[in-house]
Design an enzyme around this catalytic site. Structure first.
Site, PDB file in Angstrom:
ATOM      1  N   VAL A 176       0.821  -1.221   0.000  1.00  0.00           N
ATOM      2  CA  VAL A 176       0.000   0.000   0.000  1.00  0.00           C
ATOM      3  C   VAL A 176       0.848   1.262   0.000  1.00  0.00           C
ATOM      4  O   VAL A 176       0.322   2.361  -0.227  1.00  0.00           O
ATOM      5  CB  VAL A 176      -0.971   0.025   1.201  1.00  0.00           C
ATOM      6  CG1 VAL A 176      -1.943  -1.135   1.125  1.00  0.00           C
ATOM      7  CG2 VAL A 176      -0.215   0.031   2.532  1.00  0.00           C
TER       8      VAL A 176
ATOM      9  N   SER B 211      -8.379   3.312  15.019  1.00  0.00           N
ATOM     10  CA  SER B 211      -8.097   2.541  16.225  1.00  0.00           C
ATOM     11  C   SER B 211      -8.540   3.354  17.430  1.00  0.00           C
ATOM     12  O   SER B 211      -8.564   4.598  17.389  1.00  0.00           O
ATOM     13  CB  SER B 211      -6.600   2.237  16.342  1.00  0.00           C
ATOM     14  OG  SER B 211      -6.279   1.706  17.621  1.00  0.00           O
TER      15      SER B 211
ATOM     16  N   TYR C 284       2.203   4.741  16.283  1.00  0.00           N
ATOM     17  CA  TYR C 284       0.934   4.103  15.925  1.00  0.00           C
ATOM     18  C   TYR C 284      -0.240   4.997  16.310  1.00  0.00           C
ATOM     19  O   TYR C 284      -1.155   5.218  15.510  1.00  0.00           O
ATOM     20  CB  TYR C 284       0.834   2.752  16.644  1.00  0.00           C
ATOM     21  CG  TYR C 284      -0.436   1.982  16.341  1.00  0.00           C
ATOM     22  CD1 TYR C 284      -0.558   1.256  15.165  1.00  0.00           C
ATOM     23  CD2 TYR C 284      -1.497   1.966  17.237  1.00  0.00           C
ATOM     24  CE1 TYR C 284      -1.711   0.535  14.889  1.00  0.00           C
ATOM     25  CE2 TYR C 284      -2.652   1.261  16.969  1.00  0.00           C
ATOM     26  CZ  TYR C 284      -2.756   0.540  15.792  1.00  0.00           C
ATOM     27  OH  TYR C 284      -3.907  -0.157  15.520  1.00  0.00           O
TER      28      TYR C 284
ATOM     29  N   ALA D 194      -0.267   8.209  16.677  1.00  0.00           N
ATOM     30  CA  ALA D 194      -0.280   9.380  15.802  1.00  0.00           C
ATOM     31  C   ALA D 194      -0.835   9.039  14.425  1.00  0.00           C
ATOM     32  O   ALA D 194      -1.608   9.808  13.840  1.00  0.00           O
ATOM     33  CB  ALA D 194       1.135   9.952  15.681  1.00  0.00           C
ATOM     34  N   SER D 195      -0.460   7.871  13.902  1.00  0.00           N
ATOM     35  CA  SER D 195      -0.936   7.478  12.572  1.00  0.00           C
ATOM     36  C   SER D 195      -2.442   7.285  12.565  1.00  0.00           C
ATOM     37  O   SER D 195      -3.136   7.694  11.625  1.00  0.00           O
ATOM     38  CB  SER D 195      -0.227   6.201  12.107  1.00  0.00           C
ATOM     39  OG  SER D 195      -0.646   5.055  12.843  1.00  0.00           O
ATOM     40  N   LYS D 196      -2.975   6.680  13.623  1.00  0.00           N
ATOM     41  CA  LYS D 196      -4.411   6.416  13.665  1.00  0.00           C
ATOM     42  C   LYS D 196      -5.211   7.692  13.939  1.00  0.00           C
ATOM     43  O   LYS D 196      -6.334   7.846  13.443  1.00  0.00           O
ATOM     44  CB  LYS D 196      -4.716   5.346  14.705  1.00  0.00           C
ATOM     45  CG  LYS D 196      -4.173   3.957  14.337  1.00  0.00           C
ATOM     46  CD  LYS D 196      -4.729   3.468  13.016  1.00  0.00           C
ATOM     47  CE  LYS D 196      -4.289   2.054  12.702  1.00  0.00           C
ATOM     48  NZ  LYS D 196      -4.879   1.549  11.437  1.00  0.00           N
TER      49      LYS D 196
ATOM     50  N   ILE E 103      -8.497  -6.080  19.908  1.00  0.00           N
ATOM     51  CA  ILE E 103      -9.072  -7.208  19.194  1.00  0.00           C
ATOM     52  C   ILE E 103      -8.004  -8.297  19.100  1.00  0.00           C
ATOM     53  O   ILE E 103      -6.833  -8.009  18.819  1.00  0.00           O
ATOM     54  CB  ILE E 103      -9.526  -6.806  17.778  1.00  0.00           C
ATOM     55  CG1 ILE E 103     -10.374  -5.524  17.825  1.00  0.00           C
ATOM     56  CG2 ILE E 103     -10.284  -7.957  17.117  1.00  0.00           C
ATOM     57  CD1 ILE E 103     -11.677  -5.648  18.589  1.00  0.00           C
TER      58      ILE E 103
END
Length: 260
Positions: A63, A141, A154, A156-158, A187
């Site tokens: 991606v 998230s 992570y 920050a990205s979400k 999850i």
């Protein structure tokens, strides 16, 4: 139910975990499914999970690479003629303190979780504009709404995905394209199992989740199915949390304090 008969889903990260569960759910409801994943071996090992493999097409693509995304979309159009639904799922995570996070870890997480989501959505949205509409669902998230120690890049990205979703929804509404974001809590997926031992999972469920358990991939897949369905036809620009009540409370539970 066959809510998605004659519909085509493209799902990134579709070889395992949440992406696989989403692909299976839409397949069960009648959709043709294009799974995009960077791991060819993982894709090859899950064909038997689909009742109608002739309605399944797999593409090995990263991606982060614009050319590979374009090729994946072209293959989807060649095979099924259109893309009605995008499940923008592919993501990575590392457990590392903020002070010890390396440049390489930061760049990898942001390039997959944010840049990858942006690029895939852009290429697919252009196709949807030509078709006259569609549905895009980005994977956020709980960590994009509340911080968690050890996951600074992570988180920050979400968080970026959440605001990207809102912006996309506003800009694409005139093209009959709905855009929403799903924010799961903890999850149980292969990625989660690679990060945390079973003892920690049990502790986390007991200490942090009001429902006293962790989530299942099929529960997140159900949220994606709802948002892609006609039942959600007037919902766009929204962030739907699926976390067992975790961010709704302050960290305490009723059984922690029994009174004097």
């Amino acid at each position: 139910m066959k809510r998605f008969e004659d519909k085509v889903l493209l799902v990134t990260g579709g070889a395992r975990g949440l992406g696989l569960a989403i692909a299976q759910r839409f397949s069960q409801e009648g959709a043709s499914v294009v799974r995009v994943d960077s791991n060819e071996d993982n894709l090859a090992g899950t064909w038997e999970d689909f009742h109608e493999p002739e309605q399944l097409h797999d593409v090995v693509a990263d991606v982060r690479e614009d050319g590979e995304i374009r090729d994946a979309v072209s293959q989807a159009i060649d095979r099924f003629g259109r893309i009605d639904i995008l499940a923008n799922v592919a993501g990575v995570a590392y457990l590392e303190s903020f002070l010890e996070t390396t440049d390489e870890q930061l760049d990898h997480i942001l390039s997959v979780n944010l840049r990858g989501v942006f690029l895939v959505a852009q290429v697919v949205a252009r196709q949807m504009v030509e078709q006259g509409g569609g549905v895009i669902i980005n994977m956020g998230s709980k960590n994009g709404l509340r911080s968690e120690v050890g996951y600074a890049p992570y988180n920050a990205s979400k968080a970026g995905v959440v605001l990207l979703t809102q912006t996309m929804a506003v800009e694409l509404a005139e093209h009959n394209i709905r855009v929403n974001c799903v924010c799961p809590g903890y999850i149980v997926t292969p990625m989660a199992k690679a990060l945390d031992p079973p003892e920690f999972m049990k502790f986390y469920a007991k200490r942090c989740v009001p429902m006293n358990r962790l989530g299942k991939p099929e529960e997140v897949a159900g949220v994606f199915a709802f948002l892609a369905s006609d039942d959600a036809s007037f919902i766009t620009g929204q962030t739907i949390v699926c976390d067992g009540g975790q961010i709704a409370h302050d960290g305490r539970k009723m059984d922690v304090w029994k009174g004097p």
